[in-house]
Scaffold this motif. Structure first.
Motif, PDB file in Angstrom:
ATOM      1  N   GLY A 426       4.281   5.439   5.641  1.00 47.46           N
ATOM      2  CA  GLY A 426       3.129   4.693   5.156  1.00 47.46           C
ATOM      3  C   GLY A 426       2.935   4.735   3.664  1.00 47.46           C
ATOM      4  N   ASP A 450      11.344  11.189   6.470  1.00 45.61           N
ATOM      5  CA  ASP A 450      10.428  10.410   5.628  1.00 45.61           C
ATOM      6  C   ASP A 450      10.932   8.975   5.685  1.00 45.61           C
ATOM      7  N   THR A 451      10.245   8.149   6.469  1.00 42.76           N
ATOM      8  CA  THR A 451      10.764   6.814   6.799  1.00 42.76           C
ATOM      9  C   THR A 451      10.116   5.746   5.942  1.00 42.76           C
ATOM     10  N   GLN A 454       8.329  -1.460   5.994  1.00 46.04           N
ATOM     11  CA  GLN A 454       7.180  -2.335   5.739  1.00 46.04           C
ATOM     12  C   GLN A 454       6.905  -3.223   6.955  1.00 46.04           C
ATOM     13  N   THR A 455       5.716  -3.802   6.978  1.00 49.01           N
ATOM     14  CA  THR A 455       5.393  -4.774   8.025  1.00 49.01           C
ATOM     15  C   THR A 455       6.504  -5.823   8.102  1.00 49.01           C
ATOM     16  N   ASP A 539       8.243  -2.858  -3.909  1.00 48.87           N
ATOM     17  CA  ASP A 539       8.199  -1.435  -4.264  1.00 48.87           C
ATOM     18  C   ASP A 539       9.123  -1.119  -5.438  1.00 48.87           C
ATOM     19  N   ARG A 554       4.124   0.735  -5.191  1.00 52.02           N
ATOM     20  CA  ARG A 554       4.161  -0.718  -5.361  1.00 52.02           C
ATOM     21  C   ARG A 554       4.257  -1.076  -6.842  1.00 52.02           C
ATOM     22  N   ARG A 565      -2.249  -0.853   3.426  1.00 47.22           N
ATOM     23  CA  ARG A 565      -1.976  -1.773   2.337  1.00 47.22           C
ATOM     24  C   ARG A 565      -3.167  -2.659   2.055  1.00 47.22           C
TER      25      ARG A 565
HETATM   26  C1  6R9 Z   1       5.411   0.955   7.645  1.00 47.54           C
HETATM   27  C2  6R9 Z   1       4.327   0.573   6.706  1.00 47.54           C
HETATM   28  C3  6R9 Z   1       4.433  -0.923   3.447  1.00 47.54           C
HETATM   29  C4  6R9 Z   1       4.350  -0.213   2.105  1.00 47.54           C
HETATM   30  C5  6R9 Z   1       5.689  -0.133   1.409  1.00 47.54           C
HETATM   31  C6  6R9 Z   1       5.528   1.113   0.569  1.00 47.54           C
HETATM   32  C7  6R9 Z   1       4.681   2.017   1.433  1.00 47.54           C
HETATM   33  C8  6R9 Z   1       5.695   2.906   3.579  1.00 47.54           C
HETATM   34  C9  6R9 Z   1       6.742   4.677   2.850  1.00 47.54           C
HETATM   35  C10 6R9 Z   1       6.144   4.034   1.754  1.00 47.54           C
HETATM   36  C11 6R9 Z   1       6.998   5.620   0.324  1.00 47.54           C
HETATM   37  C12 6R9 Z   1       7.483   5.882   2.600  1.00 47.54           C
HETATM   38  N1  6R9 Z   1       5.494   2.940   2.242  1.00 47.54           N
HETATM   39  N2  6R9 Z   1       6.444   3.955   3.962  1.00 47.54           N
HETATM   40  N3  6R9 Z   1       6.278   4.499   0.496  1.00 47.54           N
HETATM   41  N4  6R9 Z   1       7.593   6.310   1.310  1.00 47.54           N
HETATM   42  N5  6R9 Z   1       8.069   6.594   3.579  1.00 47.54           N
HETATM   43  O1  6R9 Z   1       3.666   1.427   6.146  1.00 47.54           O
HETATM   44  O2  6R9 Z   1       4.158  -0.779   6.498  1.00 47.54           O
HETATM   45  O3  6R9 Z   1       1.684  -1.196   6.058  1.00 47.54           O
HETATM   46  O4  6R9 Z   1       3.456  -2.919   5.528  1.00 47.54           O
HETATM   47  O5  6R9 Z   1       3.204  -0.850   4.140  1.00 47.54           O
HETATM   48  O6  6R9 Z   1       3.948   1.141   2.299  1.00 47.54           O
HETATM   49  O7  6R9 Z   1       4.836   0.817  -0.610  1.00 47.54           O
HETATM   50  O8  6R9 Z   1       5.917  -1.306   0.657  1.00 47.54           O
HETATM   51  P1  6R9 Z   1       3.068  -1.491   5.577  1.00 47.54           P
END
Ligand code: 6R9
Length: 686
Positions: A426, A450-451, A454-455, A539, A554, A565
């Motif tokens: 997230g 640590d995954t 994005q949507t 990102d 971002r 987001r």
């Molecule tokens: C799955 C989800 C996407 C945005 C993405 C980024 C941030 C998500 C992250 C992360 C660093 C991680 N993001 N996972 N940043 N490390 N492991 O969260 O989707 O709600 O669309 O957000 O979240 O900035 O561009 P979504």
């Protein structure tokens, strides 16, 4: 300047100054040698090697990862032809991919001559082998409430609702809005839509009636499925009342199906509103599954961007399911019989792919939690882990940071010996939170994945694999199979080696979003025109000498608040819609728990007085307009906003002030009136 797209030169500083200490050149000086992908060269203190026991037993070890990754990018056709078979097809595909990222002709199709049904993949195909296994292990907000729903139960519940929806006239391609709490019926409703070929659009229960209405209108939903009330942390959430308010403005909606969750007294509109329990009880349990083409839509999910209203990101059936199920299995090293828990809400993409579709396609037991981490107390997560013997636990950094504050006792009070794998998603996880998660929650035994995704990506793109990847706290590490990350500079030039830039992806993967619902042009504009030939993620990212990726946050006007987001433009529009507000500018600032907080600069209309009362009124106003997740943390009164001579707001300066980096404002020579900035600095809110 709304210095959104491609503003790498004006990149945001790290989200956690002082806390988020990403290894800089100093720590890189301690490296032994530079090496190729897979062979690490960092000092032991920076790296957590794969525990031997995990490497020996895992689905994928490092050798296998490197081999498979290579195959996936040198022969994507062959690789995905093979892995596409992991799900059941009604008519097998013969075509694997048809992809173009050319902005004049963006085309993304996977397995496109195959047919399938996603719900049948998540239910029917498991009945013979695991009909009596728990599919959904539901844990209520109240710790005394839980429920085990077997694959057979789930099949039957989905069948009844599918028949009930068909009886209401819902057909393939129709849109159904779900505005539900975290109860099994949320998964039932998703799968019932998938079964009959309807497209679901889930709206998170924390969004306001206005936000709900906008989403229903945009995709012209004909049915809304909701509950009387939700329950979170002992408090009731007025879902049905919110739906009633929203529907004042949604002529497309013909029926509202209401699940009885709390039994709260809610008004029902005759001829429109129906009780879920009544309409499903009279239906048979078997419902034929619609034969869907691989590229038929499965769901729409609204997400915020840097401009305009939220976009309805559209995912289709075949490729999405292949990708969600494959990543769920490999990233979490999922084994048959394990208890898997993702703490997300189904209102976000993580809930779609990693509570419902991925795990159920894999025949897993997926735990669904209605409550919050702090109720009844700060040990709730760990009590649930102990109670249900959870093996795989996947949560967001914001939850870890909040729980970290409560100390180690609430964690240590619970037996966590069942835990094998931990996950994070997230937002970037700061190394301090990572280390705490690893040491305290996982007793230094469990790898953390640590995954990053994005949507729009449908599933995980950059991530460790537990048995393959040595970990570095704060890094999402390496690409998943078939994923080709690219870092580009502000002009779109590809950067090589250890470097930092805008994160793009150079080729498609099966889980990729196909379009923005009703606005393909916006899809092309948003993701494929900034850097030609690439999918642009929005990102920023650093790649180290080991080929590891470190997401820095971002680079556009999107902020990430507690892993949610938010588009700053949306919050600004909400503020400006208030009669007393003349102008508003919103930026993110580092927040200890939320990752980023919402900082709003507000200029009042002439004659209006700044007051604490008005500040509270504006916060309440934004909550009403968008929802509680958009509540500004800080409102600073701004007699004027820093603008260029052509009248554009210089957000770069506003970000610096909010971050309290006033010594580093950069070039201010284009400001129309420099005194505005001095005033803002002097009246900065701590
Ligand atoms: C799955 C989800 C996407 C945005 C993405 C980024 C941030 C998500 C992250 C992360 C660093 C991680 N993001 N996972 N940043 N490390 N492991 O969260 O989707 O709600 O669309 O957000 O979240 O900035 O561009 P979504």
């Amino acid at each position: 300047e709304r210095d959104g797209k491609g503003c790498f030169s004006e990149r945001l500083p790290p989200k956690f100054p002082g806390l988020f200490q990403r290894p800089g050149p100093e720590s890189r000086a301690t490296l032994k040698t530079l090496n190729t992908l897979g062979e690490l060269s960092m000092s032991e203190t920076d790296v957590f090697p794969v525990p031997q026991a995990i490497a020996d037993s895992a689905l994928i070890n490092n050798e296998r990862y490197l081999e498979m990754y290579k195959a996936s990018v040198t022969d994507p056709e062959g690789f995905w032809a093979e892995h596409g078979k992991r799900i059941d097809w009604i008519k097998p595909f013969t075509q694997v991919r048809d992809v173009s990222f050319d902005p004049h002709d963006v085309r993304i199709r996977w397995f496109h001559d195959g047919t399938l049904n996603v719900a049948a993949n998540c239910l029917d195909r498991h009945l013979a082998t695991r009909g009596d296994q728990t599919a959904i292990l539901w844990e209520g907000d109240d710790p005394a409430e839980s429920q085990a729903v077997t694959y057979r139960d789930l099949y039957e519940r989905v069948g009844r609702l599918s028949n009930a929806l068909r009886a209401l006239g819902v057909k393939k391609g129709d849109r159904v809005c779900l505005y539900l709490p975290m109860i099994p019926e949320a998964a039932v409703a998703m799968l019932a839509c998938a079964r009959i070929g309807a497209i679901h659009s889930i709206v998170f229960g924390g969004f306001s009636p206005d936000s709900l209405a906008n989403r229903i209108q945009d995709s012209e939903c004909t049915v809304v499925i909701t509950a009387d009330e939700g329950l979170r942390g002992g408090r009731r959430v007025p879902l049905k009342t919110n739906v009633d308010k929203a529907l004042a403005d949604c002529p497309s909606v013909k029926s509202v199906v209401v699940v009885k969750r709390t039994g709260g007294d809610v008004p029902m509109t005759a001829g429109r509103d129906l009780w879920y329990e009544e309409i499903t009880a009279v239906q048979p349990v078997d419902a034929p599954a619609e034969e869907m083409e691989a590229e038929d839509p499965l769901f729409i999910l609204y997400t915020s961007g840097s401009t305009g209203k939220p976009k309805g990101v559209l995912h289709t059936s075949g490729g999405y399911l292949v990708y969600a199920s494959m990543t769920h299995e490999y990233v979490f090293d999922y084994r048959d019989g394990e208890i898997y828990w993702c703490t997300a809400d189904v209102g976000w993409v993580t809930g779609h792919s990693y509570i419902v579709y991925g795990p159920l396609a894999n025949g897993a037991t997926t735990l669904m939690f209605e409550g919050i981490p702090s109720y009844p107390d700060a040990s709730r997560f760990w009590r649930v882990v102990e109670k249900h013997k959870v093996n795989i636990f996947y949560t967001a950094p914001t939850a870890i940071r909040a729980l970290m504050r409560e100390g180690e006792e609430p964690v240590k009070a619970c037996d966590r010996s069942s835990l094998r794998i931990l996950g994070s998603v997230g937002e970037p996880i700061n190394p301090e939170a990572w280390i705490w998660y690893h040491r305290v929650v996982g007793d230094s035994r469990c790898p953390i994945v640590d995954t990053w995704w994005q949507t729009e990506t449908g599933g995980i793109l950059i991530t460790p694999l537990p048995g393959a990847t040595a970990l570095k706290p704060g890094s999402a590490t390496r690409p998943f199979f078939g994923v080709q990350p690219v870092l580009v500079d502000g002009e779109g030039n590809e950067l090589s080696g250890a470097t930092e830039g805008n994160l793009c992806v150079s080729d498609s993967w099966p889980g990729q979003a196909r379009t923005v619902y009703g606005d393909h042009e916006r899809f092309v504009q948003t993701y494929f025109t900034t850097y030609k030939g690439y999918y642009f993620t929005g990102d920023g990212c650093r790649r180290d000498a080991d080929g590891y990726y470190w997401i820095t946050g971002r680079v556009d006007d999107v902020i990430n608040v507690s892993g949610h987001r938010m588009g700053t433009a949306e919050i600004e529009s909400a503020l400006v819609a208030h009669a007393k507000v003349a102008e508003a500018a919103v930026v993110g600032y580092p927040h200890d728990i939320k990752g980023q907080g919402i900082y709003a600069y507000v200029t009042l209309v002439a004659g209006e007085k700044e007051s604490e009362e008005l500040r509270k009124e504006l916060v309440a106003w934004v909550r009403k307009e968008i929802g509680p997740i958009a509540s500004p943390d800080v409102i600073q009164w701004a007699p004027g906003l820093p603008k260029t001579r052509s009248g554009k707001i210089m957000r770069r300066i506003l970000r610096k002030i909010a971050e309290n980096e006033v010594g580093a404002l950069g070039d201010t020579s284009t400001l129309a009136d420099p005194s505005v900035v001095e005033d803002l600095i002097a009246n900065r809110k701590a």
